[in-house]
Design a protein around this motif. Structure first.
Motif, PDB file in Angstrom:
ATOM      1  N   LYS A  65       7.135   1.791  30.355  1.00  0.00           N
ATOM      2  CA  LYS A  65       6.114   2.692  29.684  1.00  0.00           C
ATOM      3  C   LYS A  65       6.080   3.712  29.121  1.00  0.00           C
ATOM      4  CE  LYS A  65       3.418   0.987  34.106  1.00  0.00           C
ATOM      5  NZ  LYS A  65       2.682   1.953  35.608  1.00  0.00           N
ATOM      6  N   TYR A  66       5.586   4.161  28.358  1.00  0.00           N
ATOM      7  CA  TYR A  66       5.938   5.103  27.277  1.00  0.00           C
ATOM      8  C   TYR A  66       4.748   6.776  27.933  1.00  0.00           C
ATOM      9  CZ  TYR A  66       8.021   2.217  23.850  1.00  0.00           C
ATOM     10  OH  TYR A  66       8.372   1.426  22.812  1.00  0.00           O
ATOM     11  N   GLU A  67       5.518   7.593  28.066  1.00  0.00           N
ATOM     12  CA  GLU A  67       5.627   9.063  28.485  1.00  0.00           C
ATOM     13  C   GLU A  67       5.457   9.506  27.044  1.00  0.00           C
ATOM     14  OE1 GLU A  67       7.850  12.341  29.786  1.00  0.00           O
ATOM     15  OE2 GLU A  67       7.159  10.946  31.403  1.00  0.00           O
ATOM     16  N   LEU A  68       3.706  10.789  27.049  1.00  0.00           N
ATOM     17  CA  LEU A  68       3.724  11.564  26.125  1.00  0.00           C
ATOM     18  C   LEU A  68       4.552  12.384  25.805  1.00  0.00           C
ATOM     19  CD1 LEU A  68       2.460   8.664  25.576  1.00  0.00           C
ATOM     20  CD2 LEU A  68       0.496  10.080  23.666  1.00  0.00           C
ATOM     21  N   GLN A  69       4.783  13.641  24.828  1.00  0.00           N
ATOM     22  CA  GLN A  69       5.497  14.721  25.304  1.00  0.00           C
ATOM     23  C   GLN A  69       5.172  14.911  24.499  1.00  0.00           C
ATOM     24  OE1 GLN A  69       9.661  14.062  25.945  1.00  0.00           O
ATOM     25  NE2 GLN A  69       9.860  13.607  28.245  1.00  0.00           N
TER      26      GLN A  69
END
Length: 123
Positions: A65-69
């Motif tokens: 999954k993509y984590e937003l930073q």
């Protein structure tokens, strides 16, 4: 002090995220492997450009999954995506729902309310 913060949103559908970004005036750049923040560049798989902002939002792949930073030091990021990413989170949820409903042959009607967005999913 400036630092990278995680936006509490797990992204599994890049097409839905791209649509959400377009809807609120952002640009998802697929394949961009770094994002700008105060101390330079962070590593990522994709990035979101925020018009008028000095910094960007990075999509970092973690466990499928993509984590937003991002670095919220640039106030234009929060103005564009909402407090704690609220505008982007809501828009992503709308686009994911719309995508799934259409895939199953349903029709989606979207209505803006004073409390947010209301979706009606119908056959």
């Amino acid at each position: 002090m400036s630092h990278i913060a995680k936006i509490e949103l797990e992204v599994t559908d890049l097409d839905a995220l791209s649509q959400a970004c377009k809807h609120i005036g952002l640009n998802l750049v697929r394949g961009k492997t770094s994002f700008k923040w105060y101390n330079g560049n962070g590593k990522c798989e994709h990035a979101i450009e925020v018009p008028g902002a000095s910094y960007e939002i990075g999509l970092v792949l973690k466990e499928g999954k993509y984590e937003l930073q991002t670095d919220f030091w640039d106030n234009k990021i929060e103005a564009a995506i909402g407090k704690n990413g609220g505008f982007l989170k809501q828009r992503y949820a709308v686009e994911r729902t719309r995508s799934e409903a259409k895939r199953k042959g349903y029709r989606v009607i979207e209505k803006q309310t004073e409390n947010g967005i209301r979706l009606h999913v119908r056959m």
